[in-house]
Design a protein around this motif. Sequence first.
Motif, PDB file in Angstrom:
ATOM      1  N   ILE A  13      -1.384  -4.856  -5.721  1.00  0.00           N
ATOM      2  CA  ILE A  13      -2.040  -4.087  -4.659  1.00  0.00           C
ATOM      3  C   ILE A  13      -0.963  -3.559  -3.717  1.00  0.00           C
ATOM      4  CG2 ILE A  13      -3.663  -4.159  -2.732  1.00  0.00           C
ATOM      5  CD1 ILE A  13      -5.138  -6.408  -4.238  1.00  0.00           C
ATOM      6  N   VAL A  14      -0.927  -2.235  -3.589  1.00  0.00           N
ATOM      7  CA  VAL A  14       0.071  -1.551  -2.780  1.00  0.00           C
ATOM      8  C   VAL A  14      -0.585  -1.073  -1.488  1.00  0.00           C
ATOM      9  CG1 VAL A  14       1.686   0.388  -2.703  1.00  0.00           C
ATOM     10  CG2 VAL A  14       1.280  -0.817  -4.878  1.00  0.00           C
ATOM     11  N   ARG A  15       0.043  -1.405  -0.372  1.00  0.00           N
ATOM     12  CA  ARG A  15      -0.402  -0.948   0.957  1.00  0.00           C
ATOM     13  C   ARG A  15       0.814  -0.339   1.637  1.00  0.00           C
ATOM     14  NH1 ARG A  15      -2.282  -5.240   5.460  1.00  0.00           N
ATOM     15  NH2 ARG A  15      -0.014  -5.516   5.522  1.00  0.00           N
ATOM     16  N   GLY A  16       0.930   0.986   1.571  1.00  0.00           N
ATOM     17  CA  GLY A  16       2.115   1.647   2.111  1.00  0.00           C
ATOM     18  C   GLY A  16       3.338   1.270   1.298  1.00  0.00           C
ATOM     19  N   ASP A  17       4.309   0.632   1.947  1.00  0.00           N
ATOM     20  CA  ASP A  17       5.525   0.172   1.273  1.00  0.00           C
ATOM     21  C   ASP A  17       5.483  -1.328   1.001  1.00  0.00           C
ATOM     22  OD1 ASP A  17       6.697   2.652   1.180  1.00  0.00           O
ATOM     23  OD2 ASP A  17       7.841   2.393   3.025  1.00  0.00           O
ATOM     24  N   LEU A  20       0.971  -7.073  -2.204  1.00  0.00           N
ATOM     25  CA  LEU A  20       0.355  -8.370  -1.932  1.00  0.00           C
ATOM     26  C   LEU A  20       0.681  -9.361  -3.036  1.00  0.00           C
ATOM     27  CD1 LEU A  20      -1.632 -10.054  -0.176  1.00  0.00           C
ATOM     28  CD2 LEU A  20      -3.445  -9.242  -1.723  1.00  0.00           C
ATOM     29  N   VAL A  21       1.166 -10.537  -2.651  1.00  0.00           N
ATOM     30  CA  VAL A  21       1.324 -11.654  -3.585  1.00  0.00           C
ATOM     31  C   VAL A  21       0.574 -12.845  -3.007  1.00  0.00           C
ATOM     32  CG1 VAL A  21       3.497 -10.868  -4.599  1.00  0.00           C
ATOM     33  CG2 VAL A  21       3.548 -12.365  -2.600  1.00  0.00           C
ATOM     34  N   GLY A 109      -2.251 -19.273   0.384  1.00  0.00           N
ATOM     35  CA  GLY A 109      -1.378 -18.440   1.200  1.00  0.00           C
ATOM     36  C   GLY A 109      -1.157 -17.087   0.547  1.00  0.00           C
ATOM     37  N   PHE A 110      -0.620 -16.165   1.327  1.00  0.00           N
ATOM     38  CA  PHE A 110      -0.334 -14.826   0.793  1.00  0.00           C
ATOM     39  C   PHE A 110       0.784 -14.193   1.606  1.00  0.00           C
ATOM     40  CE2 PHE A 110      -3.275 -13.983   4.207  1.00  0.00           C
ATOM     41  CZ  PHE A 110      -2.849 -12.787   4.750  1.00  0.00           C
ATOM     42  N   LEU A 111       1.407 -13.198   1.018  1.00  0.00           N
ATOM     43  CA  LEU A 111       2.424 -12.407   1.700  1.00  0.00           C
ATOM     44  C   LEU A 111       2.211 -10.939   1.361  1.00  0.00           C
ATOM     45  CD1 LEU A 111       5.682 -14.408   0.849  1.00  0.00           C
ATOM     46  CD2 LEU A 111       4.529 -14.333   3.073  1.00  0.00           C
ATOM     47  N   TRP A 112       2.389 -10.093   2.352  1.00  0.00           N
ATOM     48  CA  TRP A 112       2.566  -8.668   2.120  1.00  0.00           C
ATOM     49  C   TRP A 112       4.075  -8.469   2.145  1.00  0.00           C
ATOM     50  CZ3 TRP A 112      -0.983  -5.360   0.474  1.00  0.00           C
ATOM     51  CH2 TRP A 112      -2.329  -5.582   0.766  1.00  0.00           C
ATOM     52  N   LEU A 113       4.683  -8.246   0.995  1.00  0.00           N
ATOM     53  CA  LEU A 113       6.122  -8.067   0.905  1.00  0.00           C
ATOM     54  C   LEU A 113       6.479  -6.586   0.918  1.00  0.00           C
ATOM     55  CD1 LEU A 113       7.167 -10.572  -1.914  1.00  0.00           C
ATOM     56  CD2 LEU A 113       7.520 -10.818   0.546  1.00  0.00           C
ATOM     57  N   HIS A 114       7.435  -6.231   1.784  1.00  0.00           N
ATOM     58  CA  HIS A 114       7.971  -4.875   1.765  1.00  0.00           C
ATOM     59  C   HIS A 114       8.707  -4.694   0.442  1.00  0.00           C
ATOM     60  CE1 HIS A 114      10.556  -1.453   2.738  1.00  0.00           C
ATOM     61  NE2 HIS A 114       9.584  -1.109   3.576  1.00  0.00           N
TER      62      HIS A 114
END
Length: 141
Positions: A13-17, A20-21, A109-114
Amino acid sequence: MHRDFAVAVKAVIVRGDEVLVLRRSKGEMAGSYMNKYQKWDLPGGGLHFYEKAEDGLLREIREETSLSVEIGRPVSMFDIIRHQIHLCIFTYAAVWTGGEVQLSKEHDGFLWLHKDEVEESELPHWMKRDIFRALEAVENH
């Protein structure tokens, strides 16, 4: 001897740059057929019989994250036979269209990674590969 066959779908899943993991819960890792040790994963899961891949992926994303997404093209296919199970996993690029992450019990848990953080992260090689393929697919859409 019991044998099983499963088809699963996953999404980058891409959100801008960012991508999601998800961090798998201890219970989810312990119950895994294939990978009891990798803590990071992408949203997704097994398809039901007679369920189209994109429909199942949207269902899994809603169940695991509560996010709304637009499903893009497939970016990889993984095919493995191990421990009396044959598993095929199709990973798709997806674009976030709304919502805030609300995790199911499968993840803790989750991270939005650039995109610049992905290469230096502790994510497994296959996940990094799929993330970069999905980012390219979304950019070229």
